[in-house]
Design an enzyme around this catalytic site. Sequence first.
Site, short mmCIF file in Angstrom:
data_model
loop_
_atom_site.label_atom_id
_atom_site.label_comp_id
_atom_site.label_asym_id
_atom_site.label_seq_id
_atom_site.Cartn_x
_atom_site.Cartn_y
_atom_site.Cartn_z
N ASP A 267 13.00 33.90 16.79
CA ASP A 267 11.84 33.51 17.59
C ASP A 267 12.18 32.30 18.44
O ASP A 267 12.14 31.17 17.98
CB ASP A 267 10.66 33.20 16.65
CG ASP A 267 9.41 32.75 17.42
OD1 ASP A 267 9.40 32.89 18.66
OD2 ASP A 267 8.47 32.28 16.76
N LYS A 274 10.21 27.33 22.57
CA LYS A 274 10.23 26.31 21.52
C LYS A 274 11.16 25.20 22.00
O LYS A 274 12.31 25.47 22.31
CB LYS A 274 10.77 26.89 20.21
CG LYS A 274 9.79 27.79 19.50
CD LYS A 274 10.22 28.05 18.08
CE LYS A 274 9.30 29.07 17.41
NZ LYS A 274 7.95 28.55 17.18
N ASP A 286 12.25 34.02 10.77
CA ASP A 286 10.99 34.61 11.23
C ASP A 286 10.84 36.10 10.90
O ASP A 286 9.84 36.72 11.24
CB ASP A 286 10.82 34.37 12.73
CG ASP A 286 9.39 34.07 13.11
OD1 ASP A 286 8.58 33.80 12.19
OD2 ASP A 286 9.06 34.13 14.31
N ARG A 349 1.82 37.72 15.70
CA ARG A 349 0.54 38.43 15.61
C ARG A 349 0.52 39.62 16.57
O ARG A 349 -0.16 40.61 16.32
CB ARG A 349 -0.61 37.45 15.88
CG ARG A 349 -0.57 36.79 17.22
CD ARG A 349 -1.48 35.58 17.32
NE ARG A 349 -0.89 34.39 16.71
CZ ARG A 349 -1.48 33.19 16.67
NH1 ARG A 349 -2.67 33.03 17.20
NH2 ARG A 349 -0.88 32.17 16.11
N1 BES Z 1 7.42 31.79 13.86
C1 BES Z 1 6.49 30.80 14.22
C2 BES Z 1 5.85 30.08 13.04
C3 BES Z 1 6.74 29.33 12.11
C4 BES Z 1 6.77 27.96 12.13
C5 BES Z 1 7.49 29.98 11.15
C6 BES Z 1 7.55 27.26 11.25
C7 BES Z 1 8.30 29.28 10.26
C8 BES Z 1 8.31 27.91 10.30
C9 BES Z 1 5.38 31.44 15.05
O1 BES Z 1 5.74 32.55 15.79
C10 BES Z 1 4.93 30.43 16.03
O2 BES Z 1 5.69 30.07 16.87
N2 BES Z 1 3.70 29.99 15.90
C11 BES Z 1 3.16 29.01 16.77
C12 BES Z 1 1.78 29.47 17.15
C13 BES Z 1 1.19 28.70 18.30
C14 BES Z 1 1.94 29.00 19.57
C15 BES Z 1 -0.25 29.09 18.44
C16 BES Z 1 3.10 27.70 16.02
O3 BES Z 1 2.89 27.70 14.81
O4 BES Z 1 3.33 26.67 16.64
ZN ZN Z 2 7.34 33.62 15.09
MN MN Z 3 6.56 32.00 17.71
#
Ligand code: BES
Ligand code: ZN
Ligand code: MN
Length: 492
Positions: A267, A274, A286, A349
């Site tokens: 991801d 990111k 992920d 999601r």
């Molecule tokens: N894969 C990440 C979430 C994650 C964070 C997994 C830390 C493992 C460790 C997910 O896809 C993500 O990026 N979520 C975002 C959502 C936001 C953009 C609404 C997040 O948590 O920042």
């Molecule tokens: Zn993710």
């Molecule tokens: Mn993500």
Amino acid sequence: MKIYGKEISVLDWTGDALAVGFFEREEILTLNDEMTQLDQKLLGTISELIQEKECKGKTGCICLTRVGSNTPIRKIMIVGLGKSSDFSLNTLRKTGAAIARIAKKEKIKTLALQLPNFNEDKEGSAGAIAEGLILALHQDNRFKSDPQDQDLKLETVDLLGFSAIETVITRTEQICSGVILAKELVNAPANVLTPVTMAETAKELAHNYGLKLEILEQEDCEKLGMGSFLGVAKASELPPKFIHLIYNPSGTPRRKVAIVGKGLTFDSGGLNLKVSGSGIESMKVDMGGAGATFGAAKAIAQLKPDVEVHFISAVTENMISGRALRPGDILTASNGKTIEVNNTDAEGRLTLADALVYTEKLELDAIVDLATLTGACVVALGDDIAGFWSTDENLTKELKQASEASGEPMWEMPLKENYFELMKSPIADMKNTGSRSGGAITAALFLKQFIEKTPWAHIDIAGPVWADKESGINNQGATGYPVRTLVNWILS
Ligand code: BES
Ligand code: ZN
Ligand code: MN
């Protein structure tokens, strides 16, 4: 390593090392009759060790000494079990793990454990000790050019005071093989573990353990209208794989359930990238939901319960390229709902949306999804506890019990409907993210849009999927969370 039950006294055991458990006391430990006799046999080594180290039986405290060279037992471990009022199967699990780590360091070949059983539950106790031993000894050396301590010295472990535990040990080994598969999948980096190799792993599982397998290729997903999943997959150079493994019991199934795992082999965040410091370098984890799904499949296929189980994952990577999903793009999921993608980093999601719609068409009794879904869940509950949401009281009760029994903690969170207002879009049916606050809850509410009526639970495993350092039965690295809970649930 082989684990046996031996209904013999410590006085009759010979081997490299004996570990004896003691509950915590205010004062320095004392020996019962049997231990006093053993102490005499070993020339007072045990009482001397206890006096010298002032052992009081505190949790996790293990004192070891060498006895001599011609003695029936060559090393002694005094193992603290903590307060007897806090004693549980989890104490045994963690104690098994702690003893195993020392046995490994000390290059012990033959080991005996003298531990109490919890609540007269000998099977459960033996299983918990074995789980701790097996999982703590697993070390992932696949990516080292010179794998050190590869040859495990520990050959046999005798659980003293236990008998007729062959069946429970075999079952524990089967469950742990699933946990270890999940760990290895998550530990593997994203240049090795890809949607293609995930599909190959599924093929091997199907072949080796007699599971049915269906893999939907990109065209198949297009035909099913999985625009949400395929939107995420667009920028990757690798083909997406929608993987569906099925365990069919021999007789009529008592119930039919599905486990659906988020399967992002990497991801990057997509175009809402990111940034450095966001943990991008750890985003191989992920696919932890898919990893646990495969791990559960491996365990269930061996345990053969009378339940039909579907293991499903929409696997891809979230990458950037000229073909990438743009922030603001609108996708149509396979149930016809439209999604304005205001953040390409909320990709899990989007993949799960189509996976859940597909799964619900199977008309099952329950669907549980597992996903490293949000950083917000880690902020809320920390690294050890998963977030739990469900639309169904019974399913909630079952999963809470299963998690209690496995010692894999999760905490129920609210499906607070009015938070979904944050996800309203002026142009599509919904956006894919709301505000930062309550981010784990809005993510769960988003998933709920893709479930119509099947009892459903969502477990956000972003925290417990990985352990930064060794703790309890977890070694540093992937944890295999929550394979043991899922297995307990399916067997219950
Ligand atoms: N894969 C990440 C979430 C994650 C964070 C997994 C830390 C493992 C460790 C997910 O896809 C993500 O990026 N979520 C975002 C959502 C936001 C953009 C609404 C997040 O948590 O920042
Ligand atoms: Zn993710
Ligand atoms: Mn993500």
